[in-house]
Design an enzyme around this catalytic site. Structure first.
Site, PDB file in Angstrom:
ATOM      1  N   GLY A  55      -6.244 -11.056  -7.057  1.00 39.81           N
ATOM      2  CA  GLY A  55      -7.365 -11.435  -6.206  1.00 39.81           C
ATOM      3  C   GLY A  55      -8.110 -10.279  -5.573  1.00 39.81           C
ATOM      4  O   GLY A  55      -9.212 -10.468  -5.041  1.00 39.81           O
ATOM      5  N   VAL A  98      -1.763 -11.043 -14.910  1.00 44.02           N
ATOM      6  CA  VAL A  98      -1.835 -10.057 -13.832  1.00 44.02           C
ATOM      7  C   VAL A  98      -1.604 -10.739 -12.494  1.00 44.02           C
ATOM      8  O   VAL A  98      -2.339 -11.661 -12.116  1.00 44.02           O
ATOM      9  CB  VAL A  98      -3.200  -9.342 -13.811  1.00 44.02           C
ATOM     10  CG1 VAL A  98      -3.231  -8.275 -12.715  1.00 44.02           C
ATOM     11  CG2 VAL A  98      -3.518  -8.723 -15.169  1.00 44.02           C
ATOM     12  N   TYR A 133       8.543  -0.864   2.932  1.00 47.17           N
ATOM     13  CA  TYR A 133       7.666  -0.693   1.765  1.00 47.17           C
ATOM     14  C   TYR A 133       8.217   0.368   0.815  1.00 47.17           C
ATOM     15  O   TYR A 133       8.282   0.158  -0.404  1.00 47.17           O
ATOM     16  CB  TYR A 133       6.265  -0.315   2.230  1.00 47.17           C
ATOM     17  CG  TYR A 133       5.242  -0.209   1.120  1.00 47.17           C
ATOM     18  CD1 TYR A 133       4.704  -1.354   0.541  1.00 47.17           C
ATOM     19  CD2 TYR A 133       4.819   1.034   0.652  1.00 47.17           C
ATOM     20  CE1 TYR A 133       3.768  -1.269  -0.472  1.00 47.17           C
ATOM     21  CE2 TYR A 133       3.880   1.126  -0.363  1.00 47.17           C
ATOM     22  CZ  TYR A 133       3.351  -0.020  -0.922  1.00 47.17           C
ATOM     23  OH  TYR A 133       2.428   0.073  -1.932  1.00 47.17           O
TER      24      TYR A 133
END
Length: 256
Positions: free
Chosen positions: A16, A12, A164
């Site tokens: 964090g 993955v 984005y």
């Protein structure tokens, strides 16, 4: 122990925090051995430290963390080599949650901020898929699954997020293309398209903007990272064996 992904090795990125961390937690709960990757190694280590130890046939299996910059092919190859050295095989579950924002209106958006978002979100997805798929094919790993993170805004655009939106639209199309190319190797590829999810990325959104968003969401609330992680885990499991090349909205009934 029973679980949706019992005995699977899962990798993955962006592990964090946010959706990445929640994904690690749900995958571990469902029996996977998890490798948490992040550009912030300390955050990835904190994610791993909070995970339950997976038990498989009375053997305890630990999780691990690795430093990773998805925009750098050498970093990805280095991470993969560490995994192969430690586990003797590539992961059969690859979840790319790594992503950044550099928001601004088009007339004010710098070339550098545009490039940074494309490099991490889109190029990073391409590089990760290519390098890990090659390893999966070479090692004849069966029933593998790639899950990428798109976004609901990729469908219609969003003010202040041209970079984005473009990157996430690209992620979705790259994933659909990979599904067509990798299926013959037993690799399924799907993307999830989160809506307004409570993560560090949305924590910086002004409260007045959040208030304006709520009437657009049928559930009248922001989503939780765990709710996205549950869908990711389903897509990683054999329960979704005939789901391939799909884009699944997770947005609480959001209309834009």
């Amino acid at each position: 122990m029973s679980g949706l992904v019992l005995g699977k090795l899962a990798f993955v990125t962006g592990a964090g925090s946010g959706i990445g961390r929640a994904t690690c937690q749900v995958l571990a709960r469902e029996g996977a051995q998890v490798i948490a990757a992040d550009k912030n190694l300390k955050s990835a280590e904190e994610t791993i430290a909070a995970l339950p130890i997976t038990s498989n046939n009375d053997n305890s299996i630990g999780h691990s963390s690795v430093l990773l910059d998805v925009s750098d092919s050498n970093s990805i190859k280095s991470s993969l080599n560490k995994i192969l050295g430690q586990f003797k095989k590539p992961p059969s579950i690859v979840v790319n949650c790594a992503g950044i924002t550099r928001d601004n209106f088009i007339l004010k958006l710098s070339e550098e901020d545009f490039d940074d978002v494309i490099n991490v979100n889109l190029k990073g997805t391409f590089l990760l898929m290519k390098i890990f798929a090659q390893a999966i094919i070479e090692n004849n790993v069966q029933e593998s699954s790639f899950i990428t993170i798109g976004s609901v805004v990729a469908k219609h655009g969003n003010m202040g997020q041209a970079n984005y939106c473009a990157s996430k639209a690209g992620v979705d199309i790259v994933t659909k293309t990979a599904a067509r190319e990798f299926s013959k190797y037993g690799i399924r590829c799907n993307s999830v398209l989160p809506g307004f999810i409570a993560t560090p990325m949305t924590d910086i959104v002004p409260e007045k903007v959040k208030e304006k968003m709520m009437p657009l969401i049928s559930c009248r609330r922001m989503g939780c990272p765990e709710e996205v992680a549950e869908m990711i885990t389903f897509l990683a499991s054999s329960k979704s064996s005939y789901v391939n090349g799909a884009s699944i909205d997770i947005n609480g009934g959001m209309s834009i």
